[in-house]
Scaffold this motif. Sequence first.
Motif, PDB file in Angstrom:
ATOM      1  N   ILE A  94      12.610   0.769   6.395  1.00  0.00           N
ATOM      2  CA  ILE A  94      13.932   1.008   6.993  1.00  0.00           C
ATOM      3  C   ILE A  94      13.913   2.308   7.793  1.00  0.00           C
ATOM      4  O   ILE A  94      14.386   2.358   8.935  1.00  0.00           O
ATOM      5  CB  ILE A  94      15.028   1.031   5.911  1.00  0.00           C
ATOM      6  CG1 ILE A  94      15.249  -0.382   5.355  1.00  0.00           C
ATOM      7  CG2 ILE A  94      16.333   1.620   6.452  1.00  0.00           C
ATOM      8  CD1 ILE A  94      16.150  -0.443   4.132  1.00  0.00           C
ATOM      9  N   ASP A  95      13.360   3.355   7.205  1.00  0.00           N
ATOM     10  CA  ASP A  95      13.300   4.660   7.886  1.00  0.00           C
ATOM     11  C   ASP A  95      12.511   4.588   9.191  1.00  0.00           C
ATOM     12  O   ASP A  95      12.862   5.261  10.165  1.00  0.00           O
ATOM     13  CB  ASP A  95      12.685   5.719   6.966  1.00  0.00           C
ATOM     14  CG  ASP A  95      13.584   6.085   5.799  1.00  0.00           C
ATOM     15  OD1 ASP A  95      14.789   5.752   5.829  1.00  0.00           O
ATOM     16  OD2 ASP A  95      13.068   6.701   4.840  1.00  0.00           O
ATOM     17  N   GLU A 146       0.786  -1.229   0.000  1.00  0.00           N
ATOM     18  CA  GLU A 146       0.000   0.000   0.000  1.00  0.00           C
ATOM     19  C   GLU A 146       0.822   1.284   0.000  1.00  0.00           C
ATOM     20  O   GLU A 146       0.641   2.161   0.842  1.00  0.00           O
ATOM     21  CB  GLU A 146      -0.980  -0.012   1.175  1.00  0.00           C
ATOM     22  CG  GLU A 146      -2.023  -1.080   1.024  1.00  0.00           C
ATOM     23  CD  GLU A 146      -3.249  -0.855   1.894  1.00  0.00           C
ATOM     24  OE1 GLU A 146      -3.373   0.214   2.520  1.00  0.00           O
ATOM     25  OE2 GLU A 146      -4.077  -1.768   1.926  1.00  0.00           O
ATOM     26  N   GLY A 147       1.740   1.389  -0.940  1.00  0.00           N
ATOM     27  CA  GLY A 147       2.553   2.590  -1.085  1.00  0.00           C
ATOM     28  C   GLY A 147       3.829   2.595  -0.270  1.00  0.00           C
ATOM     29  O   GLY A 147       4.658   3.476  -0.433  1.00  0.00           O
ATOM     30  N   TRP A 148       3.988   1.638   0.618  1.00  0.00           N
ATOM     31  CA  TRP A 148       5.197   1.546   1.440  1.00  0.00           C
ATOM     32  C   TRP A 148       6.289   0.825   0.667  1.00  0.00           C
ATOM     33  O   TRP A 148       6.069  -0.246   0.106  1.00  0.00           O
ATOM     34  CB  TRP A 148       4.911   0.794   2.735  1.00  0.00           C
ATOM     35  CG  TRP A 148       4.218   1.621   3.761  1.00  0.00           C
ATOM     36  CD1 TRP A 148       2.925   2.059   3.726  1.00  0.00           C
ATOM     37  CD2 TRP A 148       4.779   2.124   4.969  1.00  0.00           C
ATOM     38  NE1 TRP A 148       2.649   2.797   4.838  1.00  0.00           N
ATOM     39  CE2 TRP A 148       3.764   2.852   5.627  1.00  0.00           C
ATOM     40  CE3 TRP A 148       6.025   2.016   5.557  1.00  0.00           C
ATOM     41  CZ2 TRP A 148       3.968   3.478   6.840  1.00  0.00           C
ATOM     42  CZ3 TRP A 148       6.224   2.639   6.785  1.00  0.00           C
ATOM     43  CH2 TRP A 148       5.207   3.364   7.408  1.00  0.00           C
ATOM     44  N   THR A 149       7.472   1.426   0.666  1.00  0.00           N
ATOM     45  CA  THR A 149       8.625   0.829   0.012  1.00  0.00           C
ATOM     46  C   THR A 149       9.579   0.252   1.066  1.00  0.00           C
ATOM     47  O   THR A 149       9.416   0.499   2.264  1.00  0.00           O
ATOM     48  CB  THR A 149       9.402   1.871  -0.811  1.00  0.00           C
ATOM     49  OG1 THR A 149       9.931   2.850   0.084  1.00  0.00           O
ATOM     50  CG2 THR A 149       8.523   2.528  -1.872  1.00  0.00           C
ATOM     51  N   VAL A 150      10.576  -0.470   0.595  1.00  0.00           N
ATOM     52  CA  VAL A 150      11.612  -0.983   1.487  1.00  0.00           C
ATOM     53  C   VAL A 150      12.209   0.164   2.292  1.00  0.00           C
ATOM     54  O   VAL A 150      12.382   0.066   3.515  1.00  0.00           O
ATOM     55  CB  VAL A 150      12.704  -1.728   0.684  1.00  0.00           C
ATOM     56  CG1 VAL A 150      13.919  -2.020   1.531  1.00  0.00           C
ATOM     57  CG2 VAL A 150      12.144  -3.005   0.074  1.00  0.00           C
ATOM     58  N   LEU A 206      12.152   1.895  11.162  1.00  0.00           N
ATOM     59  CA  LEU A 206      12.814   1.038  12.149  1.00  0.00           C
ATOM     60  C   LEU A 206      14.187   1.544  12.594  1.00  0.00           C
ATOM     61  O   LEU A 206      14.645   1.216  13.682  1.00  0.00           O
ATOM     62  CB  LEU A 206      12.970  -0.377  11.584  1.00  0.00           C
ATOM     63  CG  LEU A 206      11.683  -1.156  11.340  1.00  0.00           C
ATOM     64  CD1 LEU A 206      11.990  -2.453  10.618  1.00  0.00           C
ATOM     65  CD2 LEU A 206      10.952  -1.416  12.647  1.00  0.00           C
ATOM     66  N   GLU A 207      14.846   2.310  11.751  1.00  0.00           N
ATOM     67  CA  GLU A 207      16.241   2.684  12.004  1.00  0.00           C
ATOM     68  C   GLU A 207      16.506   3.391  13.334  1.00  0.00           C
ATOM     69  O   GLU A 207      17.458   3.028  14.033  1.00  0.00           O
ATOM     70  CB  GLU A 207      16.792   3.521  10.854  1.00  0.00           C
ATOM     71  CG  GLU A 207      18.287   3.692  10.942  1.00  0.00           C
ATOM     72  CD  GLU A 207      18.957   3.443   9.613  1.00  0.00           C
ATOM     73  OE1 GLU A 207      20.019   2.808   9.616  1.00  0.00           O
ATOM     74  OE2 GLU A 207      18.412   3.871   8.591  1.00  0.00           O
ATOM     75  N   PRO A 208      15.695   4.378  13.746  1.00  0.00           N
ATOM     76  CA  PRO A 208      15.995   5.022  15.031  1.00  0.00           C
ATOM     77  C   PRO A 208      15.978   4.032  16.210  1.00  0.00           C
ATOM     78  O   PRO A 208      16.871   4.059  17.055  1.00  0.00           O
ATOM     79  CB  PRO A 208      14.890   6.072  15.176  1.00  0.00           C
ATOM     80  CG  PRO A 208      14.455   6.356  13.785  1.00  0.00           C
ATOM     81  CD  PRO A 208      14.588   5.051  13.056  1.00  0.00           C
ATOM     82  N   GLN A 209      14.994   3.147  16.241  1.00  0.00           N
ATOM     83  CA  GLN A 209      14.925   2.145  17.302  1.00  0.00           C
ATOM     84  C   GLN A 209      16.110   1.185  17.219  1.00  0.00           C
ATOM     85  O   GLN A 209      16.700   0.834  18.238  1.00  0.00           O
ATOM     86  CB  GLN A 209      13.644   1.321  17.183  1.00  0.00           C
ATOM     87  CG  GLN A 209      12.396   2.050  17.586  1.00  0.00           C
ATOM     88  CD  GLN A 209      11.210   1.140  17.371  1.00  0.00           C
ATOM     89  OE1 GLN A 209      10.689   1.049  16.264  1.00  0.00           O
ATOM     90  NE2 GLN A 209      10.791   0.446  18.416  1.00  0.00           N
ATOM     91  N   PHE A 210      16.425   0.743  16.014  1.00  0.00           N
ATOM     92  CA  PHE A 210      17.543  -0.171  15.817  1.00  0.00           C
ATOM     93  C   PHE A 210      18.838   0.451  16.332  1.00  0.00           C
ATOM     94  O   PHE A 210      19.611  -0.201  17.041  1.00  0.00           O
ATOM     95  CB  PHE A 210      17.682  -0.526  14.327  1.00  0.00           C
ATOM     96  CG  PHE A 210      18.823  -1.436  14.027  1.00  0.00           C
ATOM     97  CD1 PHE A 210      18.682  -2.807  14.125  1.00  0.00           C
ATOM     98  CD2 PHE A 210      20.061  -0.926  13.648  1.00  0.00           C
ATOM     99  CE1 PHE A 210      19.745  -3.659  13.853  1.00  0.00           C
ATOM    100  CE2 PHE A 210      21.124  -1.756  13.374  1.00  0.00           C
ATOM    101  CZ  PHE A 210      20.965  -3.134  13.472  1.00  0.00           C
ATOM    102  N   ASN A 211      19.078   1.703  15.986  1.00  0.00           N
ATOM    103  CA  ASN A 211      20.296   2.389  16.430  1.00  0.00           C
ATOM    104  C   ASN A 211      20.362   2.476  17.955  1.00  0.00           C
ATOM    105  O   ASN A 211      21.429   2.290  18.545  1.00  0.00           O
ATOM    106  CB  ASN A 211      20.390   3.780  15.810  1.00  0.00           C
ATOM    107  CG  ASN A 211      20.658   3.729  14.323  1.00  0.00           C
ATOM    108  OD1 ASN A 211      21.141   2.729  13.794  1.00  0.00           O
ATOM    109  ND2 ASN A 211      20.324   4.798  13.630  1.00  0.00           N
ATOM    110  N   MET A 212      19.238   2.768  18.581  1.00  0.00           N
ATOM    111  CA  MET A 212      19.211   2.838  20.044  1.00  0.00           C
ATOM    112  C   MET A 212      19.549   1.474  20.652  1.00  0.00           C
ATOM    113  O   MET A 212      20.324   1.391  21.605  1.00  0.00           O
ATOM    114  CB  MET A 212      17.846   3.315  20.531  1.00  0.00           C
ATOM    115  CG  MET A 212      17.596   4.785  20.274  1.00  0.00           C
ATOM    116  SD  MET A 212      15.958   5.318  20.802  1.00  0.00           S
ATOM    117  CE  MET A 212      16.109   5.130  22.570  1.00  0.00           C
TER     118      MET A 212
END
Length: 80
Positions: free
Chosen positions: A26-27, A18-22, A29-35
């Motif tokens: 990534i955008d 529905e309009g969401w791309t890879v 999830l990235e802040p949580q992943f970095n933390m």
Amino acid sequence: MLEEIICNMINTNKHIWEGWTVQDFIDELEPQFNMIMNNQSWQKPFKTKEEVKDWCKDNQPYYKKNITEVNNYFIKKANL
């Protein structure tokens, strides 16, 4: 720099849902992943590929299936 190299290896423009791309996933999830990986979260840093895959699936918005490109991005970023 590392993110740029990894993104060049992955089709970040691929449409997933529905309009969401890879890249959109990534955008998100990235802040949580970095933390997590910088020990700034209650969650311990990931030690296995399976942990990363499960975390991505559980934490990505709306779409609760594995997205190979998203998983691979974070697995490579975690050096697993």
